[in-house]
Motif scaffolding. Sequence first.
Motif, short mmCIF file in Angstrom:
data_model
loop_
_atom_site.label_atom_id
_atom_site.label_comp_id
_atom_site.label_asym_id
_atom_site.label_seq_id
_atom_site.Cartn_x
_atom_site.Cartn_y
_atom_site.Cartn_z
N GLY A 9 0.82 -1.19 0.00
CA GLY A 9 0.00 0.00 0.00
C GLY A 9 0.86 1.25 0.00
O GLY A 9 2.08 1.19 0.04
N TRP A 36 -8.84 -10.03 -1.62
CA TRP A 36 -8.79 -8.62 -1.31
C TRP A 36 -10.12 -7.95 -1.60
O TRP A 36 -10.76 -8.24 -2.62
CB TRP A 36 -7.68 -7.95 -2.14
CG TRP A 36 -6.32 -8.44 -1.78
CD1 TRP A 36 -5.62 -9.45 -2.37
CD2 TRP A 36 -5.49 -7.94 -0.72
NE1 TRP A 36 -4.41 -9.61 -1.74
CE2 TRP A 36 -4.30 -8.70 -0.73
CE3 TRP A 36 -5.63 -6.93 0.22
CZ2 TRP A 36 -3.26 -8.47 0.17
CZ3 TRP A 36 -4.59 -6.70 1.11
CH2 TRP A 36 -3.43 -7.47 1.08
N ARG A 38 -11.98 -3.84 -1.03
CA ARG A 38 -11.62 -2.44 -0.80
C ARG A 38 -12.85 -1.63 -0.46
O ARG A 38 -13.97 -1.97 -0.83
CB ARG A 38 -10.90 -1.86 -2.03
CG ARG A 38 -11.77 -1.72 -3.27
CD ARG A 38 -10.93 -1.28 -4.46
NE ARG A 38 -11.73 -1.11 -5.67
CZ ARG A 38 -11.22 -0.85 -6.86
NH1 ARG A 38 -9.90 -0.75 -7.03
NH2 ARG A 38 -12.02 -0.70 -7.90
N ARG A 45 -17.93 -1.77 1.10
CA ARG A 45 -16.77 -2.62 0.82
C ARG A 45 -17.10 -3.50 -0.38
O ARG A 45 -18.19 -4.07 -0.48
CB ARG A 45 -16.43 -3.48 2.03
CG ARG A 45 -15.07 -4.15 1.95
CD ARG A 45 -14.71 -4.80 3.27
NE ARG A 45 -14.57 -3.82 4.34
CZ ARG A 45 -14.12 -4.11 5.56
NH1 ARG A 45 -13.77 -5.35 5.86
NH2 ARG A 45 -14.03 -3.17 6.46
N ASP A 89 -9.08 3.86 -7.89
CA ASP A 89 -8.64 2.70 -7.12
C ASP A 89 -8.30 3.09 -5.67
O ASP A 89 -8.03 2.22 -4.85
CB ASP A 89 -7.40 2.06 -7.75
CG ASP A 89 -7.69 1.45 -9.11
OD1 ASP A 89 -6.85 1.62 -10.01
OD2 ASP A 89 -8.74 0.80 -9.27
N ALA A 91 -8.55 3.63 -2.02
CA ALA A 91 -9.42 3.00 -1.04
C ALA A 91 -8.56 2.37 0.05
O ALA A 91 -7.33 2.29 -0.08
CB ALA A 91 -10.29 1.91 -1.68
N TYR A 93 -7.69 -1.13 1.43
CA TYR A 93 -7.73 -2.49 0.93
C TYR A 93 -7.64 -3.45 2.10
O TYR A 93 -6.73 -3.34 2.93
CB TYR A 93 -6.60 -2.73 -0.07
CG TYR A 93 -6.88 -2.11 -1.42
CD1 TYR A 93 -6.90 -0.73 -1.57
CD2 TYR A 93 -7.14 -2.90 -2.53
CE1 TYR A 93 -7.19 -0.15 -2.81
CE2 TYR A 93 -7.42 -2.33 -3.77
CZ TYR A 93 -7.44 -0.96 -3.90
OH TYR A 93 -7.72 -0.40 -5.12
N TYR A 94 -8.57 -4.40 2.13
CA TYR A 94 -8.64 -5.36 3.21
C TYR A 94 -8.40 -6.77 2.68
O TYR A 94 -8.99 -7.17 1.66
CB TYR A 94 -10.02 -5.33 3.88
CG TYR A 94 -10.35 -4.04 4.56
CD1 TYR A 94 -11.01 -3.01 3.89
CD2 TYR A 94 -10.02 -3.84 5.90
CE1 TYR A 94 -11.33 -1.83 4.52
CE2 TYR A 94 -10.34 -2.64 6.54
CZ TYR A 94 -10.99 -1.66 5.84
OH TYR A 94 -11.30 -0.48 6.47
N GLY A 107 -6.54 -3.66 7.20
CA GLY A 107 -6.68 -2.72 6.09
C GLY A 107 -5.41 -1.93 5.85
O GLY A 107 -4.67 -1.62 6.78
N GLN A 109 -4.02 1.42 3.35
CA GLN A 109 -4.48 2.51 2.49
C GLN A 109 -3.71 2.50 1.17
O GLN A 109 -2.47 2.42 1.14
CB GLN A 109 -4.27 3.86 3.19
CG GLN A 109 -4.66 5.07 2.34
CD GLN A 109 -6.16 5.18 2.13
OE1 GLN A 109 -6.94 5.03 3.07
NE2 GLN A 109 -6.57 5.45 0.90
#
Length: 114
Positions: A9, A36, A38, A45, A89, A91, A93-94, A107, A109
């Motif tokens: 990230g 993944w 986001r 999400r 894009d 967001a 991201y998890y 998460g 960033q």
Amino acid sequence: QVQLEESGGGLVQAGGSLRLSCAASGRISSINSMGWYRQAPGNQRELVATFHSRGFINYADSVKGRFTISRDSGKNTVYLQMNSLKPEDTAVYYCRYSDYNNYWGQGTQVTVSS
């Protein structure tokens, strides 16, 4: 219990690339899915990409051809290579691990500047 450790990230200009990593530890099932998702501010999400232990891969239409998910089963790690990044894009991201339950990472960033 399963623990997820994410890395990667950051901030990148449009057109650039980033790579995310997520390592799972704890009670890992032989059959599972890692992937993944986001979440951008004000949005729900959403799925980005998933990789099932049986080899099934799924991508969101918005990232097909730009993002590549891969996994190292020996390390219980999933990667997301993101190329040709766009401002949309941006967001958090998890990482998610799923077997009989769902587990989420904290998460990371991703910010894409125009």
